[in-house]
Enzyme design. Structure first.
Site, PDB file in Angstrom:
ATOM      1  N   GLU A 160       0.837  -1.211   0.000  1.00  0.00           N
ATOM      2  CA  GLU A 160       0.000   0.000   0.000  1.00  0.00           C
ATOM      3  C   GLU A 160       0.872   1.262   0.000  1.00  0.00           C
ATOM      4  O   GLU A 160       0.818   2.098   0.888  1.00  0.00           O
ATOM      5  CB  GLU A 160      -0.970   0.000   1.183  1.00  0.00           C
ATOM      6  CG  GLU A 160      -2.063  -1.050   1.053  1.00  0.00           C
ATOM      7  CD  GLU A 160      -3.163  -0.919   2.073  1.00  0.00           C
ATOM      8  OE1 GLU A 160      -4.328  -1.203   1.748  1.00  0.00           O
ATOM      9  OE2 GLU A 160      -2.872  -0.542   3.231  1.00  0.00           O
ATOM     10  N   GLU A 273      -6.023  -7.138  -1.621  1.00  0.00           N
ATOM     11  CA  GLU A 273      -6.585  -7.083  -0.274  1.00  0.00           C
ATOM     12  C   GLU A 273      -8.059  -6.710  -0.347  1.00  0.00           C
ATOM     13  O   GLU A 273      -8.439  -5.782  -1.063  1.00  0.00           O
ATOM     14  CB  GLU A 273      -5.879  -6.034   0.602  1.00  0.00           C
ATOM     15  CG  GLU A 273      -4.510  -6.410   1.091  1.00  0.00           C
ATOM     16  CD  GLU A 273      -3.991  -5.418   2.132  1.00  0.00           C
ATOM     17  OE1 GLU A 273      -4.818  -4.752   2.797  1.00  0.00           O
ATOM     18  OE2 GLU A 273      -2.765  -5.327   2.272  1.00  0.00           O
TER      19      GLU A 273
END
Length: 348
Positions: A160, A273
Site C-alpha cells: 500500500e 486485499e
C-alpha cells in the site's frame, strides 16, 4: 485459403478453451494468512465447519482458494513474517498446490499508507546504499524460496505504497524520484531471481483514481516498469474515510478504476486485499460475493483475482471472516464462487 482455414480453426480452439475453463490465466482466489504461525505459537487452534481442528492453509484450500499471500518484514520481533517464517508458510501452500504471492513491506513491522518506517538496521543508510540494501534483501528472501523449490508467481514491491515507502527518503509527495528509484531496485531484484514472476505495485482505496494516477504517473515518468496493479477494496474503510457512501459505490468505482487504468497504463490489476465486516456475516457474505462477481465480470477481464486479508483474525479486527476460531458464512462466498467459476483444472 489454407491460412483462412487455420485462422478459423484457431478461433474455434480458443473458444473451446474458454467455455471449458482452460484459460492459461486463471482467476485467482486467495487470502493473506501471514499471521498463521504466530496464532499457532500462541496456542490458538482453528476449526472447519464440522468442528474439526484444521490448519489454516488447509482451511483456505477447502474453501476453494488457489493462492496464498505472505508478507515479509525485514527483522521482525519473534521472527514472525521473517524470511524463515515465510518459507515455512510457502511450503504449506506448495503442499496444497496453491500459488504464492510475496508482499515485501520493507519495514520491521506493518507498512501501510499511514506508516512506512525504515527498518532499524537500515536507518542510517544513504539513498544509494538504501537501494542496494533493498535489492539485496529482496534477492535474499526470494532466493531462499527458490532454493527450496517454491515457485513465486507474484511479488509486491511495497505494501500500500500510496505515499511511497521508506519514509522520509522514499515519501512520494516529497521525493518521487527516490521512491521510484527504490521501487525500481526492488523490481529488478525480483526479475533477477524469478524472471517470470509478476511484479505488483499496490495502493489502497481502489475506488479513488487520483491516488493511482499520482503514483503510477510518477513511476512511469521515472522509468519504472511493473506487471500488475494491486488494489485494496474495502467498502467498510471507504465509507469510514468518506470516499464512498455505501458498498455499491465501492464496487462501481473500483471496477471503473481498473478498466480506466488498463486503458491508461496497459496494465491489468488484482484485488490483493479485501475484507468485509465480520460482525454482520450474512450481510457481509452478500457484499463479498458482489466483490468477487464485480472483479470477474465488471472489469472487462482486466482483474485477475481477489485476495481476502487475514480472514482468520477476529476480535480486535472487524474485517476478518472467522468467529469462534472457524470460518463464518463470509467464506462461503469464495467456495460458491470457486464451484461456479473455476473448472476442476483451475481449482486447488
Amino acid at each position: 485459403m489454407i491460412m483462412r482455414y487455420f485462422s478459423i480453426l484457431l478461433c474455434m480452439l480458443l473458444h473451446w478453451g474458454t467455455i471449458h475453463g482452460q484459460s492459461p490465466q486463471p482467476f485467482w482466489l486467495g487470502a493473506d494468512i501471514s499471521g498463521t504461525t504466530q496464532l499457532e505459537a500462541f496456542g490458538q487452534k482453528l476449526y472447519n465447519d464440522r468442528g474439526e481442528i484444521t490448519e489454516n492453509t488447509a482451511l483456505m484450500h477447502q474453501y476453494g482458494l488457489n493462492a496464498i499471500r505472505l508478507r515479509v518484514w525485514v527483522n521482525p520481533r519473534g521472527g514472525f513474517c521473517g524470511k524463515e517464517d515465510v518459507l515455512a508458510m510457502a511450503k504449506r501452500a506448495r503442499y496444497y498446490g496453491m500459488a504464492v504471492m510475496i508482499d515485501f513491506h520493507y519495514s520491521d513491522w506493518w507498512a501501510d499508507p499511514g506508516k512506512q518506517h525504515i527498518p532499524a538496521a537500515w536507518q542510517y543508510l544513504k539513498y544509494d546504499e538504501m537501494r542496494m540494501q533493498l535489492a539485496a534483501h529482496t534477492e535474499e528472501v526470494l532466493q531462499l524460496l527458490k532454493d527450496n523449490h517454491i515457485d513465486v508467481r507474484w511479488v509486491q514491491v511495497g505494501n500500500e505504497t500510496t505515499h511511497g515507502f521508506l519514509w522520509p527518503m522514499g515519501r512520494a509527495e516529497e521525493n518521487m524520484g527516490q521512491y521510484a528509484g527504490l521501487t525500481k531496485a526492488g523490481c529488478d531484484a525480483v526479475k533477477k531471481v524469478f524472471p517470470e514472476a509478476k511484479v505488483i505495485i499496490h495502493l489502497d482505496a481502489g475506488c479513488d483514481p487520483k491516488r493511482y494516477d499520482f503514483i503510477f504517473d510518477g513511476l512511469r515518468n521515472n522509468g519504472v516498469e511493473w506487471d500488475l496493479i494491486g488494489v485494496s477494496v474495502y467498502p467498510y474503510w471507504d465509507k469510514e474515510a468518506g470516499l464512498e457512501k455505501d458498498a455499491e459505490g465501492t464496487l462501481r468505482d473500483f471496477t471503473a478504476n481498473i478498466r480506466r487504468m488498463y486503458e491508461k497504463y496497459g496494465t491489468e490489476s488484482m484485488v490483493v486485499e479485501t475484507g468485509v465486516d465480520a460482525r454482520t456475516p450474512e450481510e457481509s457474505k452478500i457484499i463479498m460475493a458482489d466483490i468477487l462477481d464485480a472483479a470477474l465480470n465488471r472489469c472487462d477481464g482486466h482483474c485477475k483475482g481477489v485476495f481476502y486479508w487475514a480472514p482468520e483474525l477476529e476480535g480486535a479486527y472487524v474485517l476478518g471472516a472467522f468467529a469462534n476460531h472457524r470460518p463464518t458464512v463470509i467464506m462461503d462466498a469464495f467456495r460458491t464462487f470457486a464451484d461456479k467459476h473455476l473448472s476442476p483444472t483451475r481449482k486447488p
